[in-house]
Design an enzyme around this catalytic site. Structure first.
Site, PDB file in Angstrom:
ATOM      1  N   HIS B  68      53.338  27.043  89.796  1.00  0.00           N
ATOM      2  CA  HIS B  68      52.746  25.933  89.031  1.00  0.00           C
ATOM      3  C   HIS B  68      52.204  24.907  90.025  1.00  0.00           C
ATOM      4  CE1 HIS B  68      55.580  27.242  85.624  1.00  0.00           C
ATOM      5  NE2 HIS B  68      54.345  27.661  85.358  1.00  0.00           N
ATOM      6  N   ALA B  69      50.948  24.578  89.833  1.00  0.00           N
ATOM      7  CA  ALA B  69      50.219  23.819  90.859  1.00  0.00           C
ATOM      8  C   ALA B  69      50.838  22.464  91.197  1.00  0.00           C
ATOM      9  CB  ALA B  69      48.778  23.614  90.391  1.00  0.00           C
ATOM     10  N   ARG B  70      51.312  21.739  90.219  1.00  0.00           N
ATOM     11  CA  ARG B  70      51.752  20.361  90.453  1.00  0.00           C
ATOM     12  C   ARG B  70      53.135  20.263  91.091  1.00  0.00           C
ATOM     13  NH1 ARG B  70      52.224  18.614  84.054  1.00  0.00           N
ATOM     14  NH2 ARG B  70      53.787  20.121  83.393  1.00  0.00           N
ATOM     15  N   GLU B  71      53.803  21.398  91.245  1.00  0.00           N
ATOM     16  CA  GLU B  71      55.174  21.369  91.776  1.00  0.00           C
ATOM     17  C   GLU B  71      55.136  21.483  93.288  1.00  0.00           C
ATOM     18  OE1 GLU B  71      56.973  24.435  89.329  1.00  0.00           O
ATOM     19  OE2 GLU B  71      56.354  23.388  87.514  1.00  0.00           O
ATOM     20  N   ARG B 126      48.767  22.373  86.058  1.00  0.00           N
ATOM     21  CA  ARG B 126      49.882  23.334  86.111  1.00  0.00           C
ATOM     22  C   ARG B 126      49.405  24.777  86.265  1.00  0.00           C
ATOM     23  NH1 ARG B 126      55.202  24.264  83.479  1.00  0.00           N
ATOM     24  NH2 ARG B 126      55.153  26.249  82.374  1.00  0.00           N
ATOM     25  N   ASN B 143      53.332  31.713  85.029  1.00  0.00           N
ATOM     26  CA  ASN B 143      54.707  32.140  84.781  1.00  0.00           C
ATOM     27  C   ASN B 143      54.922  32.567  83.327  1.00  0.00           C
ATOM     28  OD1 ASN B 143      57.118  32.677  86.117  1.00  0.00           O
ATOM     29  ND2 ASN B 143      58.097  30.818  85.361  1.00  0.00           N
ATOM     30  N   ARG B 144      53.811  32.862  82.657  1.00  0.00           N
ATOM     31  CA  ARG B 144      53.862  33.431  81.298  1.00  0.00           C
ATOM     32  C   ARG B 144      52.959  34.655  81.226  1.00  0.00           C
ATOM     33  NH1 ARG B 144      56.891  29.822  81.614  1.00  0.00           N
ATOM     34  NH2 ARG B 144      57.445  28.190  80.110  1.00  0.00           N
ATOM     35  N   HIS B 196      60.267  26.422  91.870  1.00  0.00           N
ATOM     36  CA  HIS B 196      59.586  25.520  90.947  1.00  0.00           C
ATOM     37  C   HIS B 196      60.213  24.121  91.052  1.00  0.00           C
ATOM     38  CE1 HIS B 196      57.645  28.757  88.449  1.00  0.00           C
ATOM     39  NE2 HIS B 196      58.605  29.457  89.006  1.00  0.00           N
ATOM     40  N   ALA B 197      59.747  23.229  90.230  1.00  0.00           N
ATOM     41  CA  ALA B 197      60.342  21.888  90.087  1.00  0.00           C
ATOM     42  C   ALA B 197      59.961  21.386  88.687  1.00  0.00           C
ATOM     43  CB  ALA B 197      59.789  20.950  91.166  1.00  0.00           C
ATOM     44  N   TYR B 198      60.647  20.479  88.068  1.00  0.00           N
ATOM     45  CA  TYR B 198      61.833  19.856  88.585  1.00  0.00           C
ATOM     46  C   TYR B 198      62.931  19.995  87.548  1.00  0.00           C
ATOM     47  CZ  TYR B 198      60.294  16.152  85.363  1.00  0.00           C
ATOM     48  OH  TYR B 198      59.873  15.455  84.232  1.00  0.00           O
ATOM     49  N   TYR B 248      65.400  27.020  78.950  1.00  0.00           N
ATOM     50  CA  TYR B 248      64.925  27.374  77.598  1.00  0.00           C
ATOM     51  C   TYR B 248      64.374  28.788  77.642  1.00  0.00           C
ATOM     52  CZ  TYR B 248      60.960  25.197  80.029  1.00  0.00           C
ATOM     53  OH  TYR B 248      60.042  24.794  80.983  1.00  0.00           O
ATOM     54  N   GLU B 270      64.755  25.562  90.339  1.00  0.00           N
ATOM     55  CA  GLU B 270      64.046  24.356  89.912  1.00  0.00           C
ATOM     56  C   GLU B 270      64.572  23.259  90.837  1.00  0.00           C
ATOM     57  OE1 GLU B 270      61.774  23.703  87.592  1.00  0.00           O
ATOM     58  OE2 GLU B 270      61.703  25.567  86.438  1.00  0.00           O
TER      59      GLU B 270
END
Lengths: 99, 309
Positions: B68-71, B126, B143-144, B196-198, B248, B270
């Protein structure tokens, strides 16, 4: 300013719906405003007790916060001004390099 | 050189790729760089193969960051891991053992197009940057997009959603390239780690359903020891457990796919924090985050090497 200052005044707020009714209200408004949800990754995961962190733009923050207050949904402001936090997070070296 | 590159700041994609090229030239006894293919926008998908070269059979661990780009703390950790491995190879017996007995395939930036976009346009992007012919929205949640209960619960069929699963499984060239590599090398790859984060969590399968994995015992004990080791550094607490219960339910994740495709030990981290800064973890927290995570990763891989079949 980084990103042409586009995040100035934007906030990140945390809401944890205490009932399914609150969760439904949040999901509805998140969907309507197409918010940037930081957590969880999708609106479908929002239910009673889910911690939700949402990035709200400056131009809609007043209306949204008023909505939450009216709906008696408690919230906490995690980040008061996203642009400031973004810029303060850079180390001195990074700032020097940018200059 | 290693001392000149600053591992305590976030780097652009170009800087990271330049760093990878540099290490490839200067540490050829332990590092080999190659590309898996190209991203949607034509960028190379670079991997660092880390470990002492050997003709003999060696198990391997796959590590990817920046799905995910923003992490951004993810790619920062991947770089830190490589740095630590190279710096301590001769002085740390545990690291020496790991690099002598295993290879590590490190992908510092999985979602190269998204990462670049998050640097230049939208810090909170993301997804990937693929185009959709029918909608104006771009990108797929990388990631989906894996073929494991694809586009079921926790993923979205809508191209404008942040958890969009894509038009079909492995539609994203980045996902397809990594999946092909993991399929080809699954005989050797014993562990899959994705960063990943967060949320400060250490997760293992399943993400897509509420069920216990067959090798729960070894995986759970590895996770327990890892978070205990992580906490010993700066007192930071990580929760751990199956992703579906701890975080989740989400379908189509790389961790579940890796597990389903025969990689027996699959984890997703995470990283910090839990929301105070969120995706904007300040650069001054890169060091403590990475040092504690480093210990957790070493712990997991040592545990798998010694204790797990």
């Amino acid at each position: 300013h980084l990103y042409n200052n586009r995040y100035a005044g934007d906030k990140v707020i945390r809401l944890t719906p205490k009932t399914e009714k609150e969760a439904y209200a949040l999901k509805k408004i998140y969907h309507q405003l197409k918010v940037d949800l930081w957590q969880p990754s999708s609106i479908v995961h929002v239910s009673e007790g889910t911690v939700t962190d949402v990035h709200i733009p400056q131009n809609s923050s007043q209306a949204l916060l008023a909505f939450f207050q009216e709906a008696n949904i408690k919230y906490k402001i995690l980040i008061e001004d996203l642009q400031k936090t973004l810029e303060n997070g850079r180390s001195l070296q990074t700032q020097r390099n940018r200059r | 050189s290693l001392p000149e590159y600053n591992y305590e700041v976030y780097h652009s994609l170009e800087e990271i790729q330049s760093w990878m090229h540099h290490l490839n030239k200067t540490h050829s006894s332990l590092i080999h760089m190659f590309s898996l293919g190209r991203s949607y926008e034509g960028r190379s998908l670079f991997i660092l193969k880390l470990g002492r070269r050997s003709q003999a059979y060696k198990r391997a661990v796959w590590i990817d960051c920046g799905v995910h780009a923003r992490e951004w703390i993810g790619p920062a950790f991947c770089q830190w891991f490589v740095r630590e491995a190279l710096l301590t190879y001769r002085t740390d017996p545990a690291m020496k053992k790991l690099l002598n007995h295993m290879y590590f395939y490190i992908m510092p930036v999985f979602n190269v197009d998204g990462y670049h976009f998050s640097w230049t346009h939208d810090r909170f992007w993301r997804k990937t940057r693929s185009r959709n012919s029918k909608f104006h929205c771009r990108g797929v949640d990388a990631n989906r997009n894996w073929k494991v209960k694809w586009c079921d619960e926790g993923a979205s069929i809508h191209p404008c959603d942040d958890t969009y699963c894509g038009p079909f499984p492995e539609s994203e060239p980045e996902v397809k390239a990594v999946a092909n590599f993991l399929r080809k090398h699954r005989k050797y790859i014993k562990a899959y780690l994705s960063f990943h984060a967060y949320a400060q969590m250490l997760l293992y399968p399943y993400s897509y359903k509420y069920a216990t994995i067959p090798n729960f015992s070894c995986v759970e004990s590895a996770a327990y020891k890892a978070v205990k080791a992580l906490r010993s550094v700066h007192g930071i607490r990580y929760r751990y457990g199956p992703a579906s219960r701890t975080l989740y339910v989400s379908s189509g994740s790389s961790m579940d796919w890796a597990y389903k495709n025969g990689i027996p030990y699959a984890f997703a981290f995470e990283l910090r924090d839990t929301g105070h800064f969120g995706f904007l973890l300040p650069e001054m927290l890169i060091r403590p985050t990475c040092t504690e995570t480093m210990l957790a990763v070493k712990n997991i891989t040592m545990h798998l090497l010694k204790k797990c079949p």
